[in-house]
Design a protein around this motif. Structure first.
Motif, PDB file in Angstrom:
ATOM      1  N   UNK A  50      38.911  42.297  49.084  1.00 28.37           N
ATOM      2  CA  UNK A  50      39.576  41.582  48.000  1.00 28.37           C
ATOM      3  C   UNK A  50      40.532  40.548  48.560  1.00 28.37           C
ATOM      4  N   UNK A  51      40.630  39.404  47.886  1.00 31.74           N
ATOM      5  CA  UNK A  51      41.618  38.393  48.239  1.00 31.74           C
ATOM      6  C   UNK A  51      42.539  38.184  47.048  1.00 31.74           C
ATOM      7  N   UNK A  52      43.716  37.637  47.307  1.00 36.00           N
ATOM      8  CA  UNK A  52      44.686  37.431  46.238  1.00 36.00           C
ATOM      9  C   UNK A  52      44.280  36.325  45.271  1.00 36.00           C
ATOM     10  N   UNK A  53      43.272  35.539  45.611  1.00 35.59           N
ATOM     11  CA  UNK A  53      42.818  34.494  44.677  1.00 35.59           C
ATOM     12  C   UNK A  53      41.769  35.034  43.686  1.00 35.59           C
ATOM     13  N   UNK A  54      41.682  36.357  43.591  1.00 34.52           N
ATOM     14  CA  UNK A  54      40.806  37.051  42.629  1.00 34.52           C
ATOM     15  C   UNK A  54      39.326  36.928  42.944  1.00 34.52           C
ATOM     16  N   UNK A  55      38.994  36.765  44.214  1.00 33.17           N
ATOM     17  CA  UNK A  55      37.589  36.810  44.625  1.00 33.17           C
ATOM     18  C   UNK A  55      37.404  38.032  45.529  1.00 33.17           C
ATOM     19  N   UNK A  56      36.165  38.449  45.672  1.00 35.58           N
ATOM     20  CA  UNK A  56      35.863  39.538  46.583  1.00 35.58           C
ATOM     21  C   UNK A  56      34.478  39.328  47.178  1.00 35.58           C
ATOM     22  N   UNK A  57      34.271  39.933  48.316  1.00 35.31           N
ATOM     23  CA  UNK A  57      32.950  40.001  48.928  1.00 35.31           C
ATOM     24  C   UNK A  57      32.668  41.477  49.162  1.00 35.31           C
ATOM     25  N   UNK A  58      31.409  41.811  49.259  1.00 36.57           N
ATOM     26  CA  UNK A  58      31.096  43.211  49.472  1.00 36.57           C
ATOM     27  C   UNK A  58      29.668  43.444  49.912  1.00 36.57           C
ATOM     28  N   UNK A  59      29.435  44.662  50.370  1.00 38.01           N
ATOM     29  CA  UNK A  59      28.104  45.107  50.755  1.00 38.01           C
ATOM     30  C   UNK A  59      27.926  46.543  50.266  1.00 38.01           C
ATOM     31  N   UNK A  60      26.676  46.956  50.179  1.00 38.97           N
ATOM     32  CA  UNK A  60      26.374  48.337  49.818  1.00 38.97           C
ATOM     33  C   UNK A  60      26.516  48.663  48.346  1.00 38.97           C
ATOM     34  N   UNK A  61      26.414  47.655  47.471  1.00 38.70           N
ATOM     35  CA  UNK A  61      26.575  47.912  46.040  1.00 38.70           C
ATOM     36  C   UNK A  61      25.472  48.806  45.477  1.00 38.70           C
TER      37      UNK A  61
END
Length: 158
Positions: A50-61
């Motif tokens: 998570x970043x403070x600019x309200x974006x996120x990246x992820x894996x394994x969803x």
């Protein structure tokens, strides 16, 4: 004797129902956005940054049970997040990117606009020192044991 037995069973049922209904509230942890920022991982292999600019990246969803209704969770890797907040003060909450802290948040994905995931933030009796998060359809149902995400302290903060 039968009357007592019936009353004890009824009282037990009410107590268990009430305690399950309050489980999310008792263990809910209010996390500020600065503490949310960073990488969170689960034993199931899911990772969210998570970043403070309200974006996120992820894996394994594809390992997240709450994303079963999403069309292709294995192809999702980025999105936006927002704490739930009650801007009208009427007790109803909605995802609000201006909220700077919260007990729960929503993940949304530009690649699948129908996929929205509710994430509860937990701590032992609300303690925020060692929080966990649980992507879930129902906070009272909890997470599978390997579904909780914990902050990865070895990863740099976003």
């Amino acid at each position: 004797m039968r009357a007592w037995r019936a009353m004890v069973l009824a009282a037990t049922g009410v107590a268990l129902t009430a305690s399950c209904g309050y489980a999310a509230a008792i263990h809910s942890a209010e996390i500020p956005q600065e503490e949310l920022a960073g990488t969170w991982t689960s034993f199931a292999g899911t990772s969210l940054t998570f970043t403070e600019d309200h974006t996120f990246t992820g894996t394994g969803f594809e390992n997240v049970e709450a994303m079963a209704r999403c069309a292709h969770p294995q192809t999702l890797s980025t999105g936006r997040w927002a704490f739930h907040a009650g801007p009208k003060g009427d007790g109803l909450t909605v995802p609000d990117e201006t909220a700077t802290r919260g007990h729960d948040l929503q993940l949304s994905f530009p690649d699948d606009p129908t996929c929205k995931v509710w994430v509860y933030l937990y701590g032992y009796l609300g303690d925020t020192a060692d929080p966990s998060m649980c992507p879930t359809k129902d906070p009272d149902a909890g997470c599978p044991p390997d579904g909780y995400l914990k902050r990865d302290e070895s990863a740099p903060r976003a």
